[in-house]
Design a protein around this motif. Sequence first.
Motif, mmCIF file in Angstrom:
data_model
loop_
_atom_site.group_PDB
_atom_site.id
_atom_site.type_symbol
_atom_site.label_atom_id
_atom_site.label_comp_id
_atom_site.label_asym_id
_atom_site.label_seq_id
_atom_site.Cartn_x
_atom_site.Cartn_y
_atom_site.Cartn_z
ATOM 1 N N PRO A 148 8.551 -1.149 0.862
ATOM 2 C CA PRO A 148 7.925 -0.712 2.107
ATOM 3 C C PRO A 148 6.732 0.200 1.878
ATOM 4 N N VAL A 149 5.768 0.100 2.762
ATOM 5 C CA VAL A 149 4.644 1.024 2.813
ATOM 6 C C VAL A 149 4.927 1.999 3.951
ATOM 7 N N VAL A 150 5.030 3.284 3.622
ATOM 8 C CA VAL A 150 5.419 4.295 4.601
ATOM 9 C C VAL A 150 4.233 5.210 4.882
ATOM 10 N N LYS A 151 3.996 5.461 6.136
ATOM 11 C CA LYS A 151 2.863 6.288 6.560
ATOM 12 C C LYS A 151 3.088 7.751 6.191
ATOM 13 N N GLY A 152 2.057 8.419 5.713
ATOM 14 C CA GLY A 152 2.143 9.835 5.396
ATOM 15 C C GLY A 152 2.598 10.097 3.969
ATOM 16 N N VAL A 153 2.944 11.355 3.700
ATOM 17 C CA VAL A 153 3.443 11.748 2.379
ATOM 18 C C VAL A 153 4.935 12.001 2.484
ATOM 19 N N PRO A 154 5.666 11.899 1.365
ATOM 20 C CA PRO A 154 7.122 12.053 1.424
ATOM 21 C C PRO A 154 7.549 13.379 2.047
ATOM 22 N N GLY A 155 8.481 13.284 3.004
ATOM 23 C CA GLY A 155 9.084 14.479 3.575
ATOM 24 C C GLY A 155 8.307 15.172 4.670
ATOM 25 N N ASP A 156 7.110 14.648 5.048
ATOM 26 C CA ASP A 156 6.339 15.385 6.051
ATOM 27 C C ASP A 156 6.713 15.012 7.474
ATOM 28 N N HIS A 157 7.448 13.926 7.671
ATOM 29 C CA HIS A 157 7.881 13.539 9.018
ATOM 30 C C HIS A 157 8.937 12.455 8.892
ATOM 31 N N GLU A 158 9.478 12.043 10.034
ATOM 32 C CA GLU A 158 10.403 10.914 10.056
ATOM 33 C C GLU A 158 9.688 9.681 9.500
ATOM 34 N N PRO A 159 10.310 8.956 8.555
ATOM 35 C CA PRO A 159 9.625 7.804 7.953
ATOM 36 C C PRO A 159 9.192 6.777 8.995
ATOM 37 N N VAL A 160 7.977 6.283 8.848
ATOM 38 C CA VAL A 160 7.444 5.215 9.687
ATOM 39 C C VAL A 160 6.917 4.128 8.757
ATOM 40 N N VAL A 161 7.587 2.976 8.733
ATOM 41 C CA VAL A 161 7.184 1.870 7.865
ATOM 42 C C VAL A 161 6.067 1.094 8.539
ATOM 43 N N VAL A 162 4.959 0.910 7.807
ATOM 44 C CA VAL A 162 3.796 0.245 8.392
ATOM 45 C C VAL A 162 3.461 -1.074 7.712
ATOM 46 N N GLY A 163 4.112 -1.379 6.581
ATOM 47 C CA GLY A 163 3.793 -2.623 5.899
ATOM 48 C C GLY A 163 4.744 -2.920 4.756
ATOM 49 N N ILE A 164 4.514 -4.077 4.109
ATOM 50 C CA ILE A 164 5.289 -4.514 2.953
ATOM 51 C C ILE A 164 4.318 -4.905 1.847
ATOM 52 N N LEU A 165 4.485 -4.341 0.653
ATOM 53 C CA LEU A 165 3.585 -4.597 -0.462
ATOM 54 C C LEU A 165 3.669 -6.050 -0.909
ATOM 55 N N LEU A 166 2.499 -6.700 -1.046
ATOM 56 C CA LEU A 166 2.465 -8.109 -1.432
ATOM 57 C C LEU A 166 1.635 -8.382 -2.675
#
Length: 296
Positions: A148-166
């Motif tokens: 998964p591609v997650v918006k932001g940096v680790p731990g700065d907010h609730e995880p939001v998945v924005v994409g899948i690495l291809l």
Amino acid sequence: MTGTGYWIELFQAQQRLGGGFLITRRYVLTALHCLRGLATLDDRVDVVLADGSRLAGEVCRRDEEADLALIAIAGAYDVRLPIPRAGVAHGGDAWHGPYRPAAAEVHLRGQVDSGAAKYLCEGGAVIQALQLTVHQILGDYSGYSGGPVVKGVPGDHEPVVVGILLEQVPDRVAADRAANVLFAATIGEAMRRFDQFDVEHLLDVIDPAGSTPGQSRRARSVLQRTAKADPAQQEAEERDEPKVATVAAAAAAAESWFERIDEWSGRHILDPAQVAELKFTAAKAAIEGHTRGNSS
């Protein structure tokens, strides 16, 4: 706070195939090329969760042109891990990848160069994709595919998945190395590719009793359109006509809302997470209305 436990690894027996992540508690999304190691004609896989739990799964859908695959977790398992929200990324956003192919590998972080742009992927499809710069210069990122591609940096907010690495981009100077640029399909693109997220599937999820055992509404409707019923079956269907009409009305009502929601999405009023939530709510309201109608 939701942890990173939504990412998974895929195995067949002891052979590691690749990574992926829970898009719902029932389905895992991965890159199709991660499944190249599957034995011929065998779609069964083991889904290993971040806590080490090993669940039986099966590849239920493949989209070769978009290099995406969907894996259904066997119904006997009750996945209780929290599922992250889906969202939209924009150029300039930070991103990170909670999945890594081995404990000795690094976690990827970087910046979104462009969000939701058209991209011709290696499979031949033009998809909505994110162009990502990676801070870690590795030369080869192939083991990270499907993560998964997650918006932001680790731990700065609730995880939001924005994409899948291809895909990784080859270095123009050194052909045997990859540049630190990756492409990821957006979550919205993945959801559009699979009909498991359309109205008939949602109705089956909300009201499984409304489906024939072992057969979804979608499968049943296809059979009804393509097969001629014998006289006895026709008579039985006619006796059941009011119920069928009510189900059809419920589906039509949900479809009407789906079209409106898709229109709002096309005008960028809603992000993919809001679209998914609203569609589920619309289907739920439609089937609840159908259920009340049958009980009256």
